[in-house]
Design an enzyme around this catalytic site. Structure first.
Site, short mmCIF file in Angstrom:
data_model
loop_
_atom_site.label_atom_id
_atom_site.label_comp_id
_atom_site.label_asym_id
_atom_site.label_seq_id
_atom_site.Cartn_x
_atom_site.Cartn_y
_atom_site.Cartn_z
N ASP A 145 0.88 -1.14 0.00
CA ASP A 145 0.00 0.00 0.00
C ASP A 145 0.93 1.21 0.00
O ASP A 145 1.97 1.18 0.64
CB ASP A 145 -0.85 -0.02 1.27
CG ASP A 145 -1.78 1.16 1.34
OD1 ASP A 145 -2.43 1.44 0.32
OD2 ASP A 145 -1.83 1.80 2.40
P1 ADP Z 1 -4.01 4.73 -0.24
O1 ADP Z 1 -4.33 3.66 -1.22
O2 ADP Z 1 -2.94 5.62 -0.76
O3 ADP Z 1 -3.74 4.22 1.12
P2 ADP Z 1 -6.78 5.35 0.36
O4 ADP Z 1 -7.35 4.16 -0.32
O5 ADP Z 1 -6.87 5.38 1.82
O6 ADP Z 1 -5.30 5.66 -0.12
O7 ADP Z 1 -7.49 6.63 -0.22
C1 ADP Z 1 -7.47 6.90 -1.59
C2 ADP Z 1 -7.74 8.34 -1.87
O8 ADP Z 1 -9.05 8.67 -1.41
C3 ADP Z 1 -6.80 9.29 -1.16
O9 ADP Z 1 -5.66 9.54 -1.90
C4 ADP Z 1 -7.67 10.52 -1.01
O10 ADP Z 1 -7.60 11.30 -2.17
C5 ADP Z 1 -9.06 9.97 -0.88
N1 ADP Z 1 -9.53 9.90 0.51
C6 ADP Z 1 -9.77 8.78 1.21
N2 ADP Z 1 -10.22 9.10 2.45
C7 ADP Z 1 -10.23 10.44 2.54
C8 ADP Z 1 -10.58 11.38 3.56
N3 ADP Z 1 -10.99 10.99 4.76
N4 ADP Z 1 -10.46 12.68 3.27
C9 ADP Z 1 -10.03 13.08 2.07
N5 ADP Z 1 -9.70 12.26 1.08
C10 ADP Z 1 -9.79 10.95 1.29
MG MG Z 2 -4.01 3.36 2.98
#
Ligand code: ADP
Ligand code: MG
Length: 636
Positions: free
Chosen positions: A333
């Site tokens: 991740d």
């Molecule tokens: P990663 O795969 O990098 O761990 P996530 O799956 O947690 O990322 O989230 C993917 C995208 O969704 C983030 O890059 C962000 O743009 C958006 N996102 C997710 N949760 C939030 C939140 N609570 N506030 C703002 N943006 C969010």
């Molecule tokens: Mg994540």
């Protein structure tokens, strides 16, 4: 088994020493008397050396006789049975020296193995005693009293003076210091602590004074959880172990029957004397004893799991240890694993009629209740007391949050969450700068953009290099973030394959895909909270920085307590070595037995050689190998 007595001082051990001493004394005496024992049915000469050797056989053999007879009665032929037959048989054919040797050496082999297991177990129990016995409890009126740490409750306040151990998990409410968290994370770098920071039971307060409010009851701390998991991890057995067990169940009766045939068939056909074939059959029985084989895997698994837990790496069972040793592909991740996951707000843009202040204020309020690292960065820009209240809140994993504030619907997150396509131009400009863009919509229109930035872990490229050296040859980065940023990060750390813009379910599919292509298994590294489903889909789900997150400790197959990427190659190395040692032990034990068994039937392997190589040698190898595992250290 006399469970709790240390193996070296148990009754079995005393019998072993006595048998050994008698065996040596008897052999020396026999040599001095210089009268060879006359071999023959029940014709052990009852002179002094003969009696001493018989005593050795009886005393050493007593370690096996009761269990051996019970095994024979219940027809569950095991190694105790084999030993009993071998020792009694050696006496019967007039070989008291052999009988004494088998009894002593086998007892010694048993003892060695039990000591190895006990040593590993003991070091688990030592973890329990890392917590301090007493705690300084502060009553609501400010008076101090010394109480047993085991009586602390959630909400209690305790004082920890310089050099003392912290008695309970909690939050710092007063004071400042640095704390050595090695007991939990395996890393002895002092971590600065001030009010608001979390601390763990059994970690050591360095120079400052700390007042702590307990966030758990005694017995429920992170350390307690680690101990519980390590204990149960032993019970979850490795695949090879189950294999060996099944194998032993068919194997021992098969060998017993073969030995009986060797004793009976050739003499009946008139090939040689009954005594000669009886001896060969007996030797075959001794050779066949599967004890080193049966013990090889559990000793290795227990040593590996325990020694890893001392470095803050929690491996939740032999099967996971094995998978760590086998897997050849790895998914990461991005956020929090390859990057620090500590975001910083860099730009705030507003579209008319909103102002940047208003955009940030609404976004911060909406993000107040989200666990996401981006949310925490945004929420932290404005003190909670100055934020408007949120009447409704709803998180969409991998996309963002939706909240109701001052009667308006506020959406904070990716473009897919937005009601219209305003601001995408500005967004892609910010993305080109390597930032993550969060859009903010108020009452159905995009009102502004907040750009946040994370930093790549500087040790990531080196860690990837080490993993490659360990034989992992495919790496994939999975992220919900946008493609451009994902590529930049991947390039920086040295990963060729990137899958960006993934929702949590899509990450699960990506991991399954990878697993379908790699039969040896796929590891997935994540934070264990946002990525729990993807971790579960991998052959081995590894959570990093798990010390602060009970959920991550529970969901992952392997938990790296420290927020330190360098523990990953260490964990893989332990898995690889453990797997190699298990295979080596089994191959060694089986190979030796095969050679000795053929030699026994052919009549060139004596009972003594069979015991020395077939068992004592194998037991020693197993024990030494287990010690090698305990010495694996994380690379600096
Ligand atoms: P990663 O795969 O990098 O761990 P996530 O799956 O947690 O990322 O989230 C993917 C995208 O969704 C983030 O890059 C962000 O743009 C958006 N996102 C997710 N949760 C939030 C939140 N609570 N506030 C703002 N943006 C969010
Ligand atoms: Mg994540």
């Amino acid at each position: 088994m006399t469970a709790l007595a240390p193996p070296w001082r148990s009754a079995d051990a005393r019998r072993t020493y006595a048998a050994g001493a008698l065996w040596i004394a008897g052999s020396v005496a026999a040599f001095l008397v210089d009268e060879p024992h006359v071999a023959g049915w029940l014709r052990v000469r009852l002179d002094a050396p003969g009696l001493v050797l018989l005593a050795a056989a009886a005393v050493g053999g007593w370690n096996f006789f009761p269990k051996g007879l019970r095994a024979a009665r219940t027809l569950r032929l095991d190694m105790n049975f084999l030993m009993t037959v071998a020792i009694v048989g050696a006496v019967l054919i007039g070989e008291p020296t052999e009988a004494a040797a088998i009894a002593s050496l086998f007892s010694l082999a048993e003892l060695l193995e039990r000591a190895a297991v006990a040593r590993a177990r003991r070091s688990i129990e030592e973890l329990v005693h890392l917590s301090p016995e007493l705690a300084t409890l502060v009553a609501p009126d400010g008076t101090e009293s010394l109480v047993p740490s085991a009586t602390l409750k959630h909400g209690n306040r305790v004082r920890v003076r310089p050099g003392q151990k912290i008695p309970i998990d909690g939050v710092v409410v007063d004071g400042a210091s640095s704390v050595d968290e090695a007991a939990v994370t395996g890393e002895s770098v002092p971590v600065p602590k001030q009010p608001g920071n979390t601390v763990f039971a059994a970690t050591v307060n360095a120079e400052g004074y700390l007042e702590i409010e307990a966030t758990t009851d005694a017995g429920q701390t992170t350390l307690d959880r680690i101990v519980r998991l390590v204990r149960t991890a032993e019970a979850r057995r490795a695949r090879v172990e189950r294999f060996v067990d099944r194998f032993a169940r068919v194997y021992t009766p098969a060998v017993t029957v073969t030995a009986a045939l060797v004793m009976i068939v050739p003499p009946t056909l008139g090939l040689g004397t009954g005594l000669d074939w009886f001896t060969r059959g007996l030797t075959l029985l001794v050779v066949a004893c599967p004890c080193a084989l049966v013990i090889a895997t559990p000793v290795t698994v227990v040593s590996a799991i325990t020694s890893a837990s001392r470095h803050g790496v929690l491996i939740k069972g032999g099967a996971h240890l094995e998978s760590l040793g086998r897997a050849c592909a790895m998914a990461f991740d991005k956020t929090g694993s390859l990057t620090w996951g500590k975001f910083r707000v860099t730009d705030v843009t507003a579209f008319d009629p909103e102002t940047p202040e208003q955009v940030l204020r609404l976004a911060a309020a909406a993000e107040q209740r989200s666990e996401h690292p981006i949310a925490r960065a945004i929420a932290a820009t404005i003190p909670a007391s100055r934020l408007p209240s949120v009447t409704h809140f709803h998180a969409l994993p991998g996309r963002g949050v939706i909240a109701e504030i001052e009667g308006n619907e506020v959406r904070v997150g990716t473009p897919t969450l937005m009601p219209n396509a305003v601001g995408l131009e500005e967004a892609s400009q910010l993305e080109r700068e390597g930032k993550t863009v969060v859009l903010v919509a108020v009452a159905g229109t995009v009102a502004g953009i907040i750009a946040v930035e994370d930093t790549v872990r500087s040790e990531a490229p080196e860690v990837l290099r080490r993993l490659r050296q360990l034989g992992i040859h495919e790496f994939v980065m999975l992220t919900g973030d946008h493609e451009r940023l994902a590529r930049t990060v991947a390039e920086r750390v040295g990963i060729a394959r990137v899958q960006a813009g993934l929702l949590p379910e899509a990450k699960v599919d990506a991991v399954r895909d990878l697993a379908a292509r790699h039969r040896r298994g796929v590891m997935m590294l994540g934070d264990g909270v946002n990525d729990a489903p993807a971790l579960a889909a991998a052959t081995v789900g590894i959570a990093m920085g798990a010390a602060g997150s009970p959920a991550a400790i529970e969901t992952a197959d392997v938990a790296l307590m420290a927020d330190d990427l360098e523990m990953l190659p260490y964990a893989v190395r332990v898995g690889r070595l453990a797997r190699r040692l298990i295979q080596l032990n089994i191959a060694l034990a089986l190979g030796l037995k095969l050679v000795l068994a053929v030699g026994a039937v052919a009549g060139v392997v004596t009972l003594m050689i069979a015991v020395l190589f077939g068992d004592l040698g194998a037991s020693l190898a197993v024990t030494l190998n287990a010690m090698r595992l305990a010495r694996v250290q994380p690379e600096p």
